[in-house]
Design an enzyme around this catalytic site. Structure first.
Site, PDB file in Angstrom:
ATOM      1  N   HIS A  72      79.995   2.250  34.351  1.00  0.00           N
ATOM      2  CA  HIS A  72      79.821   3.454  35.164  1.00  0.00           C
ATOM      3  C   HIS A  72      79.521   4.666  34.283  1.00  0.00           C
ATOM      4  CE1 HIS A  72      81.866   6.990  37.178  1.00  0.00           C
ATOM      5  NE2 HIS A  72      80.934   6.692  38.056  1.00  0.00           N
ATOM      6  N   GLU A  84      76.000   4.504  33.214  1.00  0.00           N
ATOM      7  CA  GLU A  84      75.118   4.915  34.317  1.00  0.00           C
ATOM      8  C   GLU A  84      74.957   6.447  34.323  1.00  0.00           C
ATOM      9  OE1 GLU A  84      75.900   6.712  38.202  1.00  0.00           O
ATOM     10  OE2 GLU A  84      76.884   4.763  38.359  1.00  0.00           O
ATOM     11  N   HIS A  85      76.066   7.163  34.216  1.00  0.00           N
ATOM     12  CA  HIS A  85      76.004   8.630  34.188  1.00  0.00           C
ATOM     13  C   HIS A  85      75.140   9.114  33.035  1.00  0.00           C
ATOM     14  CE1 HIS A  85      79.244  10.637  36.759  1.00  0.00           C
ATOM     15  NE2 HIS A  85      79.190   9.397  37.192  1.00  0.00           N
ATOM     16  N   GLU A  87      85.784  13.095  38.671  1.00  0.00           N
ATOM     17  CA  GLU A  87      85.391  12.092  39.674  1.00  0.00           C
ATOM     18  C   GLU A  87      86.559  11.118  39.913  1.00  0.00           C
ATOM     19  OE1 GLU A  87      81.961   9.709  38.662  1.00  0.00           O
ATOM     20  OE2 GLU A  87      81.931   8.726  40.619  1.00  0.00           O
TER      21      GLU A  87
END
Lengths: 419, 432
Positions: B67, B70-71, B143
């Site tokens: 993840h 991905e960012h 987040e």
């Protein structure tokens, strides 16, 4: 895509025939008043109409019927636009062509007719079992807003900011009003809705006009003038000082909500300029708020601005660390100040326009969006094509955006925090 | 290009595998203004132990790294951000990381060719620096904190921790605040080099497109780039039996009503092509018929005022194992969950009539056809099932030919050993 307009028994029908979709979508919209008394009643009534009719008097019978209709969607829901409620009966079915079944359209329309005109009411009173079950479920839904901290915070912002105004009335309903409703009074609300509303119909899909007329001709609507209803606010609110409200809960992240008053509503000439401003300010991935708060200062995962144009409100909303409250508030206010002074990026303006134009074009790719577009034309009485709207967006200048910003004033700040 | 016709749903897919190993699928949708493209790698949060490209030993990486990657992949060499560049083209872009895949996507009505070029270029050119990794940490931390306040996420993660001992379904896709502190640009490059090779990736484009033209554009883009040799990726998944770690656990949150999740662990199995998808579908049919709004059991829970809202369910299966999850809110959590558990265990003997089964076949066909109006649904569900060794466009014809026997076989998953429960109580709740 083209729109045909005709009338069936005084009811305007807006119809777009297209083979692009695998479905036929139909929306029947009842306009009526929206006020504190009606809000909770319409919310409960929609739920009751969704879950039983006289013929299909249990959830089981309704759901199985919908499955038999190839998972047709029939739903009833109600939402406000300023002082007007919009109660929508919507139907979505797959196209007969795709499944080789010649009876689906007819059966689905009959079913929708049953949902609208044959509710589970006897002797002027709603079926008690259904009534008390849905009443309890609605009560719990209202209570559970507390569990969704973001939604809860926005609700609290609006309640604090708009005391006594129509915007503070929740379309989901409130517990006090809910308590007062009985099986008899909700049946009265049904009669009121059926008899005193303005009705209009929207259809998108691969069906002929003759067939549509044929299927709709047995729907026995009562028509009323739409001029009775106020759809957008023209009120001007004066702000003396900014209200700040803080609430403490056991949360990991604080939620900041900032409520602003704007100078335009969705019927004004300024409407599209307002949307362009919102994209530039806090809508786009490249928006100023996102850039300053997230990218440059790593203060939030997301920060967005959104317009509620029927009541002339803008909300800025972010999840932050509570200790950064003053800093984030200052960053947001500084960005707005720059717009008011006319320090506005032309590149960003072009990007916002391109994004909105893109969204307008995509209206034609989704049957529900297209029905909403046709409905908006009916509401405003302006018959704007998608390309008229695109031209309007395209012509917006920095001056237009500056004017919008100058009409925006902070009214109330709400912070949900843990310390 | 290979052309695959799905006559029963009136759709066509053009498929090609390029020399560098990249799989391309083009799905024409005449009349649409919008084009939707997604570029995905068969790599998600479940893979956290593997042999990095060019090395020989297994290595464990911090949780949440897929993840994080991905960012950070949006960062470009010249300091710009790919998402900004898409926005400047009037295109909307996004990305998501799930258990099995990481997907980068964009959509729009104009500048599609430029957008496609950018999609391929930014995903295939990582730029991780110490500084940009550091600045991303604060954002991801916010987040993760946001998810900590979402009861639904906490419920899911709690249930998974009860269920799995070592298999990474135990962990949240995003990892934890502690774990992401360990991520460096070096570990990001290791993951990138191993899993972002074209041979581990798929590109899907859906919309009113000229397939030849789009295919040529992709080919030209790929031929200009050099990639190292494709290697077999060695991933290590720790196998475990169907026994759950804990039968019950709970936490308290600032919520108004107890929230309960009950789940069954689906044990490790070897699945044939399309089998993970069909097992998921059969289980969903059972759960819809037995717990859905049309079921007698659900109506009973309502009549006894045991449940608030609906009885939600979900089924997940990668190509190895997975879970069944049933979740609901209740003011009488003990009594309600006891009844739900007893009822679920009875599903070992599934009773479904032929009429009911045929009704579900019709409903699923209708539901799938409705989904085909939506380009996002088409692309994202296609890629998800593709990585689960399944072809979602075949699901309807496979379901059509399946029988009640296939459904009854699912009874084996409703086992007491595999069952667990997790509850989120309001903060001042006194349990009995």
């Amino acid at each position: 895509m083209e729109v045909n307009n005709f009338y069936i028994n005084d009811i305007p029908v807006y119809f777009s025939k297209t083979e692009k979709f695998k479905t036929i979508n139909l929306q029947i919209i009842f306009l009526n008043e929206f006020n504190e008394f009606l809000a909770t009643r319409l919310s409960l009534l929609s739920r009751l109409l969704n879950n039983s009719t006289k013929k299909y008097n249990t959830k089981k019978k309704i759901v199985n019927k919908l499955f038999d209709l190839y998972d047709a969607n029939v739903s009833v829901f109600s939402y406000p636009s300023y002082k007007t409620s919009l109660t929508v009966f919507s139907l979505e079915i797959v196209n007969e062509k795709n499944i080789n079944d010649k009876t689906l359209i007819n059966e689905a329309f009959l079913f929708l007719k049953e949902v609208i005109f044959n509710p589970n009411i006897s002797w002027g009173s709603f079926n008690e079992k259904e009534f008390f079950e849905e009443k309890r479920r609605l009560k719990e839904s209202i209570e559970k807003i507390y569990d969704n901290k973001n939604r809860y915070s926005i609700k609290k912002l609006i309640q604090n900011m708009c005391q006594g105004e129509i915007s503070s009335v929740s379309s989901l309903g409130n517990l006090e009003e809910l308590e007062k409703i009985t099986p008899k009074t909700i049946a009265e609300t049904y009669e009121f809705l059926i008899n005193t509303s303005n009705v209009s119909i929207y259809c998108v899909g691969d069906i002929t006009e003759e067939r549509l007329k044929e299927e709709l001709k047995n729907f026995d609507f009562k028509q009323n003038s739409k001029e009775n209803f106020q759809i957008v606010s023209n009120e001007i609110k004066k702000i003396n000082s900014v209200k700040e409200v803080k609430e403490t809960q056991n949360v990991n992240q604080s939620i900041l909500c900032m409520g602003y008053r704007t100078s335009f509503n969705s019927n004004d000439d300024d409407y599209f300029a307002g949307l362009v401003f919102s994209e530039m300010f806090g809508g786009l991935y490249t928006s100023d708020l996102f850039r300053v708060v997230r990218e440059e200062n790593s203060l939030a995962y997301s920060i967005v601005s959104q317009m509620i144009p029927d009541v002339k409100i803008m909300i800025v909303n972010a999840g932050i660390d509570g200790k950064n409250y003053d800093f984030v508030l200052k960053l947001v206010s500084d960005e707005l100040k720059k717009y008011k002074e006319g320090t506005i990026s032309n590149d960003l303006l072009e990007v916002a326009k391109a994004t909105l134009i893109n969204d307008l074009k995509e209206t034609e790719d989704d049957p529900k969006s297209y029905a909403s577009y046709m409905f908006k034309n009916y509401l405003t009485g302006l018959n704007l094509t998608i390309s008229d709207n695109i031209d309007k967006v395209d012509s917006i200048t920095i001056e237009d955006v500056k004017k919008i910003a100058q009409g925006i004033e902070l009214d109330t700040v709400f912070l949900l925090t843990n310390n | 290009m290979e052309k695959i016709n799905y006559d029963n749903i009136n759709e066509v897919i053009y498929k090609e595998k390029l020399a560098n190993g990249l799989t391309i699928k083009l799905i024409p949708k005449p009349g649409y203004n919008k084009v939707f493209a997604c570029f995905g790698t068969n790599y998600g949060s479940l893979t956290n132990k593997f042999v990095p490209y060019g090395e020989s030993d297994y290595q464990e990486v911090p949780l949440g790294i897929a993840h994080f990657l991905e960012h950070k992949l949006f960062a470009m060499e010249d300091g710009t951000d790919a998402a900004n560049l898409f926005t400047e083209m009037g295109l909307e872009s996004n990305a998501y990381t799930d258990y099995m895949e990481t997907v980068y996507l964009f959509s729009g009505t104009d500048n599609i060719e430029k957008g496609l070029g950018l999609l391929l270029d930014f995903v295939q050119k990582p730029c991780f620096t110490d500084e940009n990794v550091e600045s991303e940490r604060g954002i991801i931390e916010q987040e993760l904190l946001m998810y900590l306040d979402m009861p639904r996420d906490r419920l899911h993660n709690g249930l998974m921790e009860n269920m799995f001992e070592v298999y990474p379904l135990r962990y949240d896709v995003g990892g934890t605040v502690e774990e992401i502190k360990k991520i460096t640009k070096e570990t990001l490059y290791k993951c990138y080099n191993t899993f972002y090779h074209p041979s581990n990736m798929s590109l899907i484009v859906v919309g009113d497109i000229d397939c030849d033209q789009i295919m040529n554009l992709i080919k030209n883009n790929q031929e200009k780039k050099e990639f190292p040799k494709a290697l077999d990726i060695k991933r290590n998944f720790l196998v475990e039996d169907e026994k759950v770690v804990k039968k019950f656990s709970s936490i308290k949150m600032d919520v108004s009503i107890p929230k309960i999740a009950i789940g069954f662990k689906l044990p490790f199995e070897k699945f044939a092509h399309n089998e993970p998808m069909m097992v998921e579908l059969y289980l969903k049919i059972i759960l819809e018929s037995k717990l859905g709004p049309s079921s007698e059991f659900y109506q009973m829970l309502l009549d006894e005022e045991l449940i608030s809202g609906s009885l939600g369910y979900s089924v997940f299966l990668d190509d190895k194992c997975g879970y069944i999850k049933v979740s609901f809110d209740s003011k009488k959590p003990d009594e309600c969950s006891r009844k739900v558990k007893e009822f679920l265990l009875e599903l070992r003997k599934i009773k479904l009539s032929k009429i009911e089964f045929e009704r579900f076949k019709k409903a699923i066909l209708g539901s799938f056809l409705k989904g085909l109006n939506n380009l996002e649904f088409i692309a994202s569900s296609y890629i998800e099932y593709d990585f689960k060794n399944s072809d979602i466009f075949s699901s309807i014809s496979l379901l059509e030919s399946s029988t009640l026997k296939d459904i009854k076989k699912m009874g084996k998953y409703f086992k007491a050993d595999a069952l667990t429960e997790f509850v989120v109580y309001p903060k001042d709740w006194k349990s009995n």
